[in-house]
Design an enzyme around this catalytic site. Structure first.
Site, mmCIF file in Angstrom:
data_model
loop_
_atom_site.group_PDB
_atom_site.id
_atom_site.type_symbol
_atom_site.label_atom_id
_atom_site.label_comp_id
_atom_site.label_asym_id
_atom_site.label_seq_id
_atom_site.Cartn_x
_atom_site.Cartn_y
_atom_site.Cartn_z
ATOM 1 N N ALA A 222 -4.390 11.594 -11.907
ATOM 2 C CA ALA A 222 -3.902 11.593 -10.538
ATOM 3 C C ALA A 222 -2.715 12.541 -10.519
ATOM 4 C CB ALA A 222 -3.478 10.191 -10.155
ATOM 5 N N GLY B 127 -6.471 9.379 -14.034
ATOM 6 C CA GLY B 127 -7.413 9.346 -12.910
ATOM 7 C C GLY B 127 -8.591 10.292 -13.107
ATOM 8 N N GLU C 230 -10.901 8.419 -15.196
ATOM 9 C CA GLU C 230 -11.504 7.372 -14.359
ATOM 10 C C GLU C 230 -12.577 7.936 -13.438
ATOM 11 O OE1 GLU C 230 -7.565 5.950 -13.129
ATOM 12 O OE2 GLU C 230 -8.325 3.953 -13.610
ATOM 13 N N GLU D 142 -1.493 6.597 -18.747
ATOM 14 C CA GLU D 142 -0.628 5.997 -17.718
ATOM 15 C C GLU D 142 0.483 5.146 -18.324
ATOM 16 O OE1 GLU D 142 -3.938 5.993 -17.662
ATOM 17 O OE2 GLU D 142 -4.711 6.326 -15.635
HETATM 18 N N1 COA Z 1 -0.306 15.640 -12.138
HETATM 19 C C1 COA Z 1 0.340 16.703 -11.641
HETATM 20 N N2 COA Z 1 0.468 17.855 -12.299
HETATM 21 C C2 COA Z 1 -0.083 17.937 -13.516
HETATM 22 C C3 COA Z 1 -0.772 16.858 -14.103
HETATM 23 C C4 COA Z 1 -0.879 15.664 -13.345
HETATM 24 N N3 COA Z 1 -1.530 14.602 -13.803
HETATM 25 N N4 COA Z 1 -1.193 17.238 -15.323
HETATM 26 C C5 COA Z 1 -0.798 18.516 -15.508
HETATM 27 N N5 COA Z 1 -0.114 18.929 -14.409
HETATM 28 C C6 COA Z 1 0.477 20.257 -14.168
HETATM 29 C C7 COA Z 1 1.751 20.465 -14.965
HETATM 30 O O1 COA Z 1 2.847 19.892 -14.284
HETATM 31 C C8 COA Z 1 1.802 21.956 -15.029
HETATM 32 O O2 COA Z 1 2.230 22.442 -13.779
HETATM 33 P P1 COA Z 1 3.280 23.708 -13.728
HETATM 34 O O3 COA Z 1 2.605 24.810 -14.514
HETATM 35 O O4 COA Z 1 3.402 24.000 -12.268
HETATM 36 O O5 COA Z 1 4.508 23.223 -14.392
HETATM 37 C C9 COA Z 1 0.340 22.348 -15.166
HETATM 38 O O6 COA Z 1 -0.400 21.236 -14.684
HETATM 39 C C10 COA Z 1 -0.088 22.598 -16.589
HETATM 40 O O7 COA Z 1 0.248 21.482 -17.365
HETATM 41 P P2 COA Z 1 1.135 21.575 -18.698
HETATM 42 O O8 COA Z 1 1.720 20.223 -18.935
HETATM 43 O O9 COA Z 1 2.066 22.717 -18.629
HETATM 44 O O10 COA Z 1 -0.013 21.885 -19.766
HETATM 45 P P3 COA Z 1 0.029 21.577 -21.303
HETATM 46 O O11 COA Z 1 -1.077 22.359 -21.917
HETATM 47 O O12 COA Z 1 1.395 21.753 -21.872
HETATM 48 O O13 COA Z 1 -0.297 19.993 -21.401
HETATM 49 C C11 COA Z 1 -1.430 17.963 -20.781
HETATM 50 C C12 COA Z 1 -1.524 19.485 -20.941
HETATM 51 C C13 COA Z 1 -2.740 17.484 -20.144
HETATM 52 C C14 COA Z 1 -1.247 17.293 -22.139
HETATM 53 C C15 COA Z 1 -0.226 17.624 -19.873
HETATM 54 O O14 COA Z 1 -0.313 18.409 -18.683
HETATM 55 C C16 COA Z 1 -0.165 16.187 -19.445
HETATM 56 O O15 COA Z 1 0.216 15.326 -20.236
HETATM 57 N N6 COA Z 1 -0.492 15.887 -18.170
HETATM 58 C C17 COA Z 1 -0.361 14.596 -17.582
HETATM 59 C C18 COA Z 1 -1.441 13.660 -18.054
HETATM 60 C C19 COA Z 1 -1.249 12.265 -17.465
HETATM 61 O O16 COA Z 1 -0.291 11.567 -17.739
HETATM 62 N N7 COA Z 1 -2.224 11.857 -16.659
HETATM 63 C C20 COA Z 1 -2.236 10.562 -16.069
HETATM 64 C C21 COA Z 1 -1.760 10.616 -14.688
HETATM 65 S S1 COA Z 1 -2.044 9.073 -13.873
#
Ligand code: COA
Length: 302
Positions: free
Chosen positions: A110, A153, A156, A176
């Protein structure tokens, strides 16, 4: 409310190798492509491919993504030509000079930016009317094509689909817990049904990611392919299902789904009742005659 059409990009193409090229310039957060399945009966059958299109945010699902997914579900349910739905994430865009490329993602969750500062009263309406349940409740078959991250999400949404095909670089997780949250789109329940209690709880409590090979071993995904072969593998599976009787496929989904809700003995009775009722359909007569006459079946969908 915006006046633009809710299904933002819908076109019909034939199933060809280059079939899923996506308009990378589009700002629409959900792209819908209907791919004609040659030789489907009744004629006109399509595989509806939905692309989550926020690659700069790893296709994270925001409010608009949910709205458009819900609209796409309504359309898929109403349109008899749609036989199978495939959901996937848009591929990463080329990295700007000097920046590292974004990783591949189905959806990284999400959209976390929509969580900040929200109270339970504020999030409740969204979670009561979410896309995960709409996808889950579709009566037609659904397949998640997962390349890269399917987290929170996003995982999911993949779990709300009937089948999952993953690339070798897919990673599934429910992180989460690291945000002080738990899955809220049915993830705890669907993971438990798919993986069993212990493995589901391990994922939910640790937030650790599961790679594609492990996902295949523990039943989280149905098939794994290289990133290059993911599309062909997924579409071959979709095409196989799209060529069955659309009526019987719905009954098959309903009968297997009943196992999730009913006690075993009631489920067996529910299956028997569905099976017997199929003897009054035209497609049962068509399928049986086609076998006996060594022909292919031309389904009528009733
Ligand atoms: N919601 C909003 N933005 C998200 C996102 C999310 N769930 N997941 C990634 N992004 C965005 C990042 O903020 C970043 O945006 P920016 O470039 O404008 O700063 C972009 O996507 C790329 O992500 P980044 O974190 O820089 O990539 P990475 O390769 O370093 O890491 C992940 C990848 C997937 C490990 C990391 O993005 C992450 O942990 N995301 C969240 C996962 C999460 O907790 N999901 C559950 C949500 S309920």
């Amino acid at each position: 409310m915006s006046s633009r059409p809710r299904i933002l990009s819908s076109l019909t193409r034939k199933l060809k190798p280059e079939r899923l090229s996506v308009d990378t310039m589009s700002e629409d957060v959900l792209l819908v492509n209907d791919i004609l399945v040659e030789g489907s009966s009744p004629e006109g059958g399509v595989i509806s491919v939905w692309t989550l299109n926020r690659p700069s945010k790893l296709n994270a699902l925001n409010t608009e993504s949910h709205e458009l997914l819900r609209d796409a579900c309504s359309r898929a349910e109403a349109d008899d030509n749609i036989r199978v739905v495939v959901i996937r994430g848009a591929a990463p865009l080329p990295a700007p000079e000097g920046k590292r490329p974004k990783p591949a993602a189905f959806a990284a969750g999400a959209d976390i930016s929509e969580f900040a500062g929200k109270s339970s009263d504020e999030v409740l309406p969204f979670f009561e009317n979410n896309a995960w349940e709409r996808v889950w409740n579709l009566t037609k078959p659904t397949i998640a094509m997962v390349d890269g991250f399917a987290l929170g999400g996003g995982a999911e949404l993949a779990l709300s689909c009937d089948l999952r095909v993953a690339s070798t670089r897919a990673k599934f997780g429910t992180p989460e817990i690291n945000l002080g949250l738990i899955p809220g789109g049915g993830g705890t329940q669907r993971l438990c049904r798919l993986l069993g209690y212990g493995k589901a709880l391990e994922m939910v409590m640790t937030g650790e990611m599961v790679d594609a090979e492990t996902a295949l071993q523990n039943g989280l995904v149905n098939a794994v392919a290289t990133p290059d072969e993911l599309e062909a593998t997924t579409m071959a599976l979709a095409e196989n299902i799209a060529k069955k009787s659309p009526y019987t496929i719905k009954v098959a989904k309903r009968a297997v789904r009943a196992a999730l809700d009913l006690p075993f003995s009631e489920g067996v009775l529910a299956e028997r009742s569905e099976f017997v009722a199929l003897f009054d359909t035209e497609d049962k007569e068509i399928g049986v005659s086609a076998f006996l006459e060594r022909k292919s079946a031309n389904w009528v969908g009733r």
